[in-house]
Write a protein that holds these residues in place. Structure first.
Motif, PDB file in Angstrom:
ATOM      1  N   ALA A 407      40.724   6.804  -3.325  1.00 47.77           N
ATOM      2  CA  ALA A 407      41.737   6.904  -2.277  1.00 47.77           C
ATOM      3  C   ALA A 407      43.110   6.496  -2.791  1.00 47.77           C
ATOM      4  O   ALA A 407      44.135   6.993  -2.323  1.00 47.77           O
ATOM      5  N   ARG A 473      36.311  -0.999   6.803  1.00 44.62           N
ATOM      6  CA  ARG A 473      36.764   0.294   6.294  1.00 44.62           C
ATOM      7  C   ARG A 473      37.428   0.146   4.930  1.00 44.62           C
ATOM      8  O   ARG A 473      37.168   0.924   4.001  1.00 44.62           O
ATOM      9  N   SER A 474      38.281  -0.872   4.766  1.00 42.78           N
ATOM     10  CA  SER A 474      38.954  -1.106   3.479  1.00 42.78           C
ATOM     11  C   SER A 474      37.951  -1.476   2.394  1.00 42.78           C
ATOM     12  O   SER A 474      38.069  -1.039   1.241  1.00 42.78           O
ATOM     13  N   GLU A 477      36.171   1.614   1.290  1.00 40.22           N
ATOM     14  CA  GLU A 477      37.070   2.467   0.522  1.00 40.22           C
ATOM     15  C   GLU A 477      37.170   1.984  -0.916  1.00 40.22           C
ATOM     16  O   GLU A 477      37.126   2.777  -1.866  1.00 40.22           O
TER      17      GLU A 477
END
Length: 724
Positions: A407, A473-474, A477
């Motif tokens: 990402a 979520r982080s 990722e």
């Protein structure tokens, strides 16, 4: 015929193959060693190794071992040996010296002191002395210095046995002959040719793989064309034994050509190396038996009469011969396309220093072997050339599964660079130390809270639970980025990476399976063989941070009675047995780990009558009154931080309970014995009262190898003795 001890050297990574080969000559394994094996057998078996070993470099008849912590001590040991029974007084000799220490800092000085001792032994009574000859001596004396001891022997091979005599010409970056033979053995060529298979090298260069494959298949001794060996002017030589072996080798070479002769094909797009390969084959006595042709990989064709089975074995370029490594992906892709079209149903072996390009072949590798091409780390990748092995696109992710994805390119590049840097430092250190399992990365960067361990070509990734300040979520990722970066940075296939989430385990949870793959494999540590499993359990079966502790136990266990409490998979016991422990008892509550420990001991040929593993509650065992036979000279106790298993009488809290455990264990310790106490609770504090009752020395700093020094509190360790 009496037995002698030999040290046989070989290329790095080939040691276990060599030991198996030597056993077929009548040489029994004494112990494995880096780049070699110590074996025992008759002189005839030693001669047979010189003539028939396809893997050995040198065969050294062991004479004696002397102390060598100083130059004078080395000299005193050498001068007292009876060299007159080995070297003719009117002959010549030289000394090959390997190793160094604080007193002997270069091989030239070491060789000089050995030479002085040998010469003075001859002249001490006023007698004549043999001359020193550097190039072609009658006898070569081998001197190998290691940890203050000097092993002395007679090099009965006389030269490196990889030099078969046929390769006076060579192409670019040629494989040594014995490494080529090792690749053939690892690729299963002996079994394939026995099943009626043929052999092809589509990038053959000077033809070494093709020639070695033919010599192996036709039962031609690799030393058959050698003019001279190192034992021929040695005073202990037995000419009649050697003559019989030479005659038998000639007979076998003749008979090998009377059976079915497989096809041996070598192709290369460079016509100049094809000419070299033909000349090499002629010198090897294989003219008319092997075929070399100029042909590009894209044109690969094996003809309509090809065998149903066979081996394609190739050593393609991997960076040193191409200015742009990116071009390699296309080359490997062309190789895959060619073999899928021309050699369906065969086996493919690819020996490469760039295994990351293996996936470009388009087949899934079923086996990988870690080897070295000279000093360059390399891998042999094995494939079955069939539809079932063709790589297929990955299916969509299952719910909760994290798929590799970058990402943030800049952030991912930082992790990539850190891993490359660690491979140059920690990886290089590990290779020099002969360590194949080590920690490469331990949350070095806060953005990637991972522990990354190398297990002999596999990568084990543990994700630490993210702090509450990082949203889920982080965290996912960044994990996805790591999973994308790790294979590329480390040059491994994605299938050889296993990822888990690390979290606090309690009670029976710490023993529960995470998976049911059943995929165990063996790794080596300081001469010991240990089973590991990267997928099925939270831990792998080997605590890497305790490597120096296990090695210390191995070096100090000679003649000791050893007790391993909370033994896990018994790795410390394996090292104690390897170090000469007279007997041992290993205890653990888990049936799984007790069985695992028994397997580990069996792998290392421990006598089960002397070295026992029992499933029991260590807390209850320690609480019971010791019996007269429960006295040990060396005790290792590494309890879990916390455990509340239903099978235990009590809950274990290492901080709360350690003092009682130590006192109970000390009742089993002999008067001059030692207990090693360790645990990995980060906030652990040793009860100060113990230092009033016993001699207590913290040794944590000395129990951390380079790969764990970034995290000095990975574990704490103490040596505890009874007061005098």
């Amino acid at each position: 015929m009496s037995k002698s001890v030999f040290f046989v050297t070989c290329p790095k990574g080939v040691e276990y193959l060599l030991a198996d080969e030597l056993s077929t000559f009548g040489l029994g394994l004494v112990r494995n060693a880096p780049a070699g094996a110590w074996v025992e057998g008759t002189l005839k078996a030693g001669y047979r190794a010189c003539l028939w070993s396809r893997l050995a470099n040198r065969v050294i008849l062991h004479v004696d071992e002397v102390a060598a912590t100083s130059a004078d001590e080395l000299y005193d040991g050498v001068v007292h040996l009876d060299w007159q029974q080995h070297i003719p007084v009117d002959g010549t000799f030289r000394v090959n010296f390997i190793g160094e220490n604080e007193a002997i800092r270069n091989t030239q000085f070491g060789a000089q002191r050995v030479k002085d001792g040998i010469v003075d032994r001859f002249t001490s009574g006023g007698g004549k002395r043999p001359a020193v000859e550097a190039k072609n001596p009658d006898v070569t004396v081998s001197a190998r210095l290691h940890r203050g001891r000097l092993a002395l022997g007679i090099d009965i091979s006389g030269h490196s046995l990889h030099q078969r005599g046929y390769r006076t010409e060579q192409g670019l970056a040629p494989l040594k002959e014995n490494l080529a033979a090792a690749l053939l053995m690892r690729a299963g060529w002996p079994e394939i040719v026995a099943a009626g298979g043929d052999f092809v090298d589509p990038m053959c260069g000077s033809g070494t793989l093709v020639i070695e494959a033919a010599m192996m298949a036709l039962d031609i001794a690799p030393g058959r064309r050698q003019d001279r060996f190192g034992f021929e002017k040695w005073l202990g030589h037995q000419p009649e034994v050697w003559l019989a072996l030479r005659q038998d080798a000639e007979k076998r070479a003749y008979e090998g050509k009377q059976r079915r002769i497989p096809k041996f094909l070598g192709f290369d797009e460079d016509s100049r190396v094809i000419s070299t390969a033909r000349n090499n084959a002629q010198r090897a006595g294989l003219e008319g038996l092997v075929e070399f042709q100029t042909q590009s990989i894209e044109e690969l064709s094996l003809g309509d009469d090809r065998a149903e089975t066979g081996l394609v074995l190739v050593n393609p370029p991997y960076g040193e011969r191409l200015s742009d490594r990116k071009a390699l992906a296309g080359l490997y892709e062309s190789l895959g396309d060619a073999v899928k079209k021309a050699a369906s149903g065969w086996r493919l072996g690819v020996f490469t220093g760039a295994p990351e390009f293996g996936k470009s072949i388009g087949l899934r590798s079923f086996k990988q072997y870690k080897l070295f091409n000279g000093k360059l780390p390399a891998q042999l990748l094995l494939f079955t050339i069939d539809e079932a092995s063709v790589r297929t696109p990955r299916e969509p992710a299952a719910p909760g599964e994290v798929l590799p994805r970058v990402a943030n390119e800049e952030r991912a590049a930082m992790l990539h660079n850190r891993l490359k840097k660690n491979m140059k430092t920690i990886g290089q250190w590990a290779r020099k130390q002969q360590i194949s399992c080590y920690r490469l990365y331990d949350a070095d960067m806060p953005e990637y809270a991972l522990a990354i361990d190398i297990y002999d070509g596999w990568v084990h990734v543990q994700e630490y639970v993210a702090p509450k300040s990082i949203d889920e979520r982080s965290a996912r990722e960044r994990l996805a980025e790591a999973l994308a970066v790790i294979p590329e940075a480390l040059g491994i296939e994605r299938e050889r990476m296993v990822c888990k989430q690390r979290q606090r385990q309690t009670g029976v949870n710490q023993y529960e399976k995470q998976d049911v793959s059943g995929e165990f494999f063996q790794v080596q540590e300081h001469g010991c063989t240990l089973k590991v499993n990267l997928k099925d359990y939270l831990d792998t079966g080997l605590f890497l941070d305790h490597r120096p502790v296990r090695h210390w136990i191995q070096k100090n266990a000679q003649g000791k009675r050893f007790l391993n409490l909370f033994c896990y998979t018994g790795a410390a016991t394996v090292h104690a047995v390897a170090g000469g422990a007279s007997r041992s008892l290993s205890l653990d509550l888990s049936k799984t780990y007790v069985s695992w420990a028994q397997d580990n001991l069996a792998l290392n040929r421990a006598d089960p009558r002397k070295h026992k593993v029992e499933q029991t509650d260590c807390l209850a065992w320690l609480a019971a009154r010791p019996t007269p036979d429960q006295v040990y000279d060396l005790i290792f106790m590494d309890p879990p931080t916390f455990s509340n298993s239903a099978r235990m009488i009590n809950v274990l809290d290492v901080q709360k309970d350690h003092a009682k455990l130590i006192r109970q264990a000390m009742t089993r310790l002999s008067s001059d014995g030692l207990m090693i106490f360790s645990n990995n609770f980060r906030r652990f504090k040793l009860d100060e009262a113990l230092a009033l009752e016993f001699e207590v020395e913290e040794v944590s700093a000395s129990t951390l190898d380079k790969d764990f020094q970034r995290n000095a509190r990975i574990h704490r360790c103490w040596h505890i003795r009874k007061n005098a």
